[in-house]
Motif scaffolding. Structure first.
Motif, PDB file in Angstrom:
ATOM      1  N   VAL A  17     -10.969  -2.687 -13.865  1.00  0.00           N
ATOM      2  CA  VAL A  17     -10.458  -3.946 -13.300  1.00  0.00           C
ATOM      3  C   VAL A  17      -9.430  -3.644 -12.210  1.00  0.00           C
ATOM      4  O   VAL A  17      -9.463  -4.236 -11.126  1.00  0.00           O
ATOM      5  CB  VAL A  17      -9.857  -4.841 -14.407  1.00  0.00           C
ATOM      6  N   VAL A  18      -8.523  -2.720 -12.495  1.00  0.00           N
ATOM      7  CA  VAL A  18      -7.513  -2.343 -11.506  1.00  0.00           C
ATOM      8  C   VAL A  18      -8.186  -1.757 -10.268  1.00  0.00           C
ATOM      9  O   VAL A  18      -7.808  -2.062  -9.132  1.00  0.00           O
ATOM     10  CB  VAL A  18      -6.497  -1.340 -12.115  1.00  0.00           C
ATOM     11  N   GLY A  19      -9.198  -0.921 -10.465  1.00  0.00           N
ATOM     12  CA  GLY A  19      -9.927  -0.337  -9.338  1.00  0.00           C
ATOM     13  C   GLY A  19     -10.560  -1.402  -8.456  1.00  0.00           C
ATOM     14  O   GLY A  19     -10.501  -1.317  -7.223  1.00  0.00           O
ATOM     15  N   ILE A  20     -11.139  -2.411  -9.073  1.00  0.00           N
ATOM     16  CA  ILE A  20     -11.745  -3.510  -8.308  1.00  0.00           C
ATOM     17  C   ILE A  20     -10.669  -4.257  -7.524  1.00  0.00           C
ATOM     18  O   ILE A  20     -10.854  -4.589  -6.341  1.00  0.00           O
ATOM     19  CB  ILE A  20     -12.531  -4.456  -9.244  1.00  0.00           C
ATOM     20  N   ILE A  24     -10.446  -4.540  -3.390  1.00  0.00           N
ATOM     21  CA  ILE A  24     -10.313  -5.828  -2.693  1.00  0.00           C
ATOM     22  C   ILE A  24      -9.048  -5.825  -1.835  1.00  0.00           C
ATOM     23  O   ILE A  24      -9.074  -6.246  -0.671  1.00  0.00           O
ATOM     24  CB  ILE A  24     -10.308  -6.997  -3.701  1.00  0.00           C
ATOM     25  N   GLY A  25      -7.945  -5.325  -2.398  1.00  0.00           N
ATOM     26  CA  GLY A  25      -6.693  -5.239  -1.643  1.00  0.00           C
ATOM     27  C   GLY A  25      -6.798  -4.333  -0.428  1.00  0.00           C
ATOM     28  O   GLY A  25      -6.225  -4.622   0.630  1.00  0.00           O
ATOM     29  N   GLN A  26      -7.531  -3.237  -0.555  1.00  0.00           N
ATOM     30  CA  GLN A  26      -7.728  -2.312   0.567  1.00  0.00           C
ATOM     31  C   GLN A  26      -8.465  -3.013   1.712  1.00  0.00           C
ATOM     32  O   GLN A  26      -8.117  -2.849   2.870  1.00  0.00           O
ATOM     33  CB  GLN A  26      -8.554  -1.089   0.135  1.00  0.00           C
ATOM     34  N   ARG A  27      -9.471  -3.776   1.353  1.00  0.00           N
ATOM     35  CA  ARG A  27     -10.290  -4.445   2.366  1.00  0.00           C
ATOM     36  C   ARG A  27      -9.542  -5.620   3.006  1.00  0.00           C
ATOM     37  O   ARG A  27      -9.463  -5.743   4.218  1.00  0.00           O
ATOM     38  CB  ARG A  27     -11.593  -4.936   1.736  1.00  0.00           C
ATOM     39  N   VAL A  28      -8.995  -6.486   2.159  1.00  0.00           N
ATOM     40  CA  VAL A  28      -8.353  -7.698   2.652  1.00  0.00           C
ATOM     41  C   VAL A  28      -7.024  -7.381   3.341  1.00  0.00           C
ATOM     42  O   VAL A  28      -6.758  -7.867   4.438  1.00  0.00           O
ATOM     43  CB  VAL A  28      -8.137  -8.711   1.496  1.00  0.00           C
ATOM     44  N   GLY A  29      -6.205  -6.592   2.704  1.00  0.00           N
ATOM     45  CA  GLY A  29      -4.859  -6.340   3.214  1.00  0.00           C
ATOM     46  C   GLY A  29      -4.777  -5.334   4.345  1.00  0.00           C
ATOM     47  O   GLY A  29      -3.904  -5.429   5.201  1.00  0.00           O
ATOM     48  N   GLY A  40     -11.809   7.859  -3.229  1.00  0.00           N
ATOM     49  CA  GLY A  40     -10.390   8.115  -3.447  1.00  0.00           C
ATOM     50  C   GLY A  40      -9.833   7.317  -4.609  1.00  0.00           C
ATOM     51  O   GLY A  40      -9.037   7.826  -5.404  1.00  0.00           O
ATOM     52  N   ILE A  41     -10.268   6.071  -4.729  1.00  0.00           N
ATOM     53  CA  ILE A  41      -9.815   5.230  -5.838  1.00  0.00           C
ATOM     54  C   ILE A  41     -10.334   5.779  -7.158  1.00  0.00           C
ATOM     55  O   ILE A  41      -9.603   5.827  -8.150  1.00  0.00           O
ATOM     56  CB  ILE A  41     -10.242   3.759  -5.612  1.00  0.00           C
ATOM     57  N   TYR A  90     -10.301  12.527   0.342  1.00  0.00           N
ATOM     58  CA  TYR A  90     -10.674  11.250  -0.272  1.00  0.00           C
ATOM     59  C   TYR A  90      -9.475  10.338  -0.523  1.00  0.00           C
ATOM     60  O   TYR A  90      -9.567   9.126  -0.316  1.00  0.00           O
ATOM     61  CB  TYR A  90     -11.453  11.476  -1.568  1.00  0.00           C
ATOM     62  N   THR A  91      -8.369  10.890  -0.957  1.00  0.00           N
ATOM     63  CA  THR A  91      -7.216  10.031  -1.246  1.00  0.00           C
ATOM     64  C   THR A  91      -6.540   9.530   0.027  1.00  0.00           C
ATOM     65  O   THR A  91      -5.846   8.520  -0.016  1.00  0.00           O
ATOM     66  CB  THR A  91      -6.189  10.740  -2.148  1.00  0.00           C
ATOM     67  N   ASP A  92      -6.757  10.207   1.149  1.00  0.00           N
ATOM     68  CA  ASP A  92      -6.220   9.710   2.420  1.00  0.00           C
ATOM     69  C   ASP A  92      -6.891   8.410   2.854  1.00  0.00           C
ATOM     70  O   ASP A  92      -6.371   7.697   3.705  1.00  0.00           O
ATOM     71  CB  ASP A  92      -6.376  10.756   3.528  1.00  0.00           C
ATOM     72  N   GLN A  93      -8.033   8.109   2.283  1.00  0.00           N
ATOM     73  CA  GLN A  93      -8.760   6.884   2.624  1.00  0.00           C
ATOM     74  C   GLN A  93      -8.254   5.674   1.840  1.00  0.00           C
ATOM     75  O   GLN A  93      -8.789   4.579   1.971  1.00  0.00           O
ATOM     76  CB  GLN A  93     -10.265   7.078   2.355  1.00  0.00           C
ATOM     77  N   VAL A  94      -7.236   5.887   1.006  1.00  0.00           N
ATOM     78  CA  VAL A  94      -6.682   4.813   0.185  1.00  0.00           C
ATOM     79  C   VAL A  94      -5.255   4.542   0.651  1.00  0.00           C
ATOM     80  O   VAL A  94      -4.441   5.452   0.725  1.00  0.00           O
ATOM     81  CB  VAL A  94      -6.669   5.213  -1.313  1.00  0.00           C
ATOM     82  N   SER A  95      -4.978   3.292   0.977  1.00  0.00           N
ATOM     83  CA  SER A  95      -3.614   2.920   1.319  1.00  0.00           C
ATOM     84  C   SER A  95      -2.855   2.746   0.005  1.00  0.00           C
ATOM     85  O   SER A  95      -3.127   1.831  -0.767  1.00  0.00           O
ATOM     86  CB  SER A  95      -3.595   1.604   2.098  1.00  0.00           C
ATOM     87  N   PHE A  96      -1.911   3.639  -0.248  1.00  0.00           N
ATOM     88  CA  PHE A  96      -1.232   3.590  -1.535  1.00  0.00           C
ATOM     89  C   PHE A  96      -0.302   2.391  -1.656  1.00  0.00           C
ATOM     90  O   PHE A  96       0.032   1.985  -2.763  1.00  0.00           O
ATOM     91  CB  PHE A  96      -0.523   4.907  -1.831  1.00  0.00           C
ATOM     92  N   LEU A  97       0.093   1.792  -0.556  1.00  0.00           N
ATOM     93  CA  LEU A  97       0.856   0.552  -0.648  1.00  0.00           C
ATOM     94  C   LEU A  97      -0.039  -0.552  -1.221  1.00  0.00           C
ATOM     95  O   LEU A  97       0.420  -1.408  -1.976  1.00  0.00           O
ATOM     96  CB  LEU A  97       1.406   0.156   0.726  1.00  0.00           C
ATOM     97  N   GLY A  98      -1.315  -0.492  -0.908  1.00  0.00           N
ATOM     98  CA  GLY A  98      -2.271  -1.465  -1.428  1.00  0.00           C
ATOM     99  C   GLY A  98      -2.517  -1.329  -2.923  1.00  0.00           C
ATOM    100  O   GLY A  98      -2.978  -2.267  -3.569  1.00  0.00           O
ATOM    101  N   THR A  99      -2.209  -0.176  -3.481  1.00  0.00           N
ATOM    102  CA  THR A  99      -2.399   0.004  -4.924  1.00  0.00           C
ATOM    103  C   THR A  99      -1.283  -0.655  -5.729  1.00  0.00           C
ATOM    104  O   THR A  99      -1.405  -0.796  -6.936  1.00  0.00           O
ATOM    105  CB  THR A  99      -2.463   1.501  -5.307  1.00  0.00           C
ATOM    106  N   THR A 100      -0.217  -1.059  -5.056  1.00  0.00           N
ATOM    107  CA  THR A 100       0.910  -1.640  -5.783  1.00  0.00           C
ATOM    108  C   THR A 100       0.656  -3.081  -6.228  1.00  0.00           C
ATOM    109  O   THR A 100       1.313  -3.552  -7.153  1.00  0.00           O
ATOM    110  CB  THR A 100       2.192  -1.603  -4.930  1.00  0.00           C
ATOM    111  N   THR A 101      -0.278  -3.763  -5.609  1.00  0.00           N
ATOM    112  CA  THR A 101      -0.539  -5.161  -5.961  1.00  0.00           C
ATOM    113  C   THR A 101      -0.895  -5.326  -7.437  1.00  0.00           C
ATOM    114  O   THR A 101      -0.253  -6.111  -8.136  1.00  0.00           O
ATOM    115  CB  THR A 101      -1.627  -5.762  -5.050  1.00  0.00           C
ATOM    116  N   PRO A 102      -1.900  -4.593  -7.950  1.00  0.00           N
ATOM    117  CA  PRO A 102      -2.192  -4.771  -9.377  1.00  0.00           C
ATOM    118  C   PRO A 102      -1.058  -4.275 -10.274  1.00  0.00           C
ATOM    119  O   PRO A 102      -0.792  -4.849 -11.335  1.00  0.00           O
ATOM    120  CB  PRO A 102      -3.459  -3.952  -9.619  1.00  0.00           C
ATOM    121  N   ILE A 103      -0.367  -3.229  -9.851  1.00  0.00           N
ATOM    122  CA  ILE A 103       0.742  -2.716 -10.652  1.00  0.00           C
ATOM    123  C   ILE A 103       1.826  -3.776 -10.787  1.00  0.00           C
ATOM    124  O   ILE A 103       2.332  -4.039 -11.881  1.00  0.00           O
ATOM    125  CB  ILE A 103       1.316  -1.420 -10.021  1.00  0.00           C
TER     126      ILE A 103
END
Length: 154
Positions: A17-20, A24-29, A40-41, A90-103
């Motif tokens: 669920v968090v991954g999804i 979504i946050g990566q795409r939208v934000g 990467g996720i 692979y992890t460079d393709q993930v905006s880590f600020l975007g991972t904070t939304t579900p957290i």
């Protein structure tokens, strides 16, 4: 040291669920490509699952799961490790600020479930929050100052 398979399955469901939410946050934000972010996720969530399993395997070691995850990621990304190039690719393709939304969403839910406890603490929470904010601000400023000074920027 026996693993609770049902607990691991529930944690895996939560990670999915968090991954999804992160995708979504990566795409939208951030307008990032979903297909580029997914590997990467998966890596990051895999490390998180590994950290939770390690924490369950060694309950007597008082080391939080996020520390196990940080340590694992640090080891995998060290320049001398054979995993570093692939891991960072692979992890460079993930905006880590975007991972904070579900957290932050889960943290808000967690705090919301403890409103009665927070009410009992009343004004003391404000003093602690102010001390934490001031300490974080000055701590960050001091570290930044020394790093910039060391690099000769200031």
């Amino acid at each position: 040291m026996e693993l609770n398979k049902q607990k691991i399955l529930n944690q895996l469901k939560a990670m999915i669920v968090v991954g999804i939410m992160i995708v979504i946050g990566q795409r939208v934000g951030y307008g990032m490509s979903i297909s580029k972010a997914i590997p990467g996720i998966i890596l990051v969530l895999g490390i998180a699952m590994l950290a939770l399993i390690i924490k369950d395997l060694f309950p007597n070691i008082k080391f939080p799961a996020f520390a196990w995850a940080s340590l694992t990621a640090l080891i995998l990304s060290m320049p001398f490790m054979p995993t570093s190039k692939l891991f960072l690719k692979y992890t460079d393709q993930v905006s880590f600020l975007g991972t904070t939304t579900p957290i932050l969403a889960f943290a808000g839910i967690s705090v919301g479930n403890k409103m009665e406890t927070l009410k009992k603490l009343s004004w003391r929470v404000l003093i602690i929050a102010i001390a934490v904010f001031i300490g974080t601000f000055f701590g960050s400023a001091i570290i930044s100052h020394f790093i910039l000074k060391f690099q000769g920027i200031i």
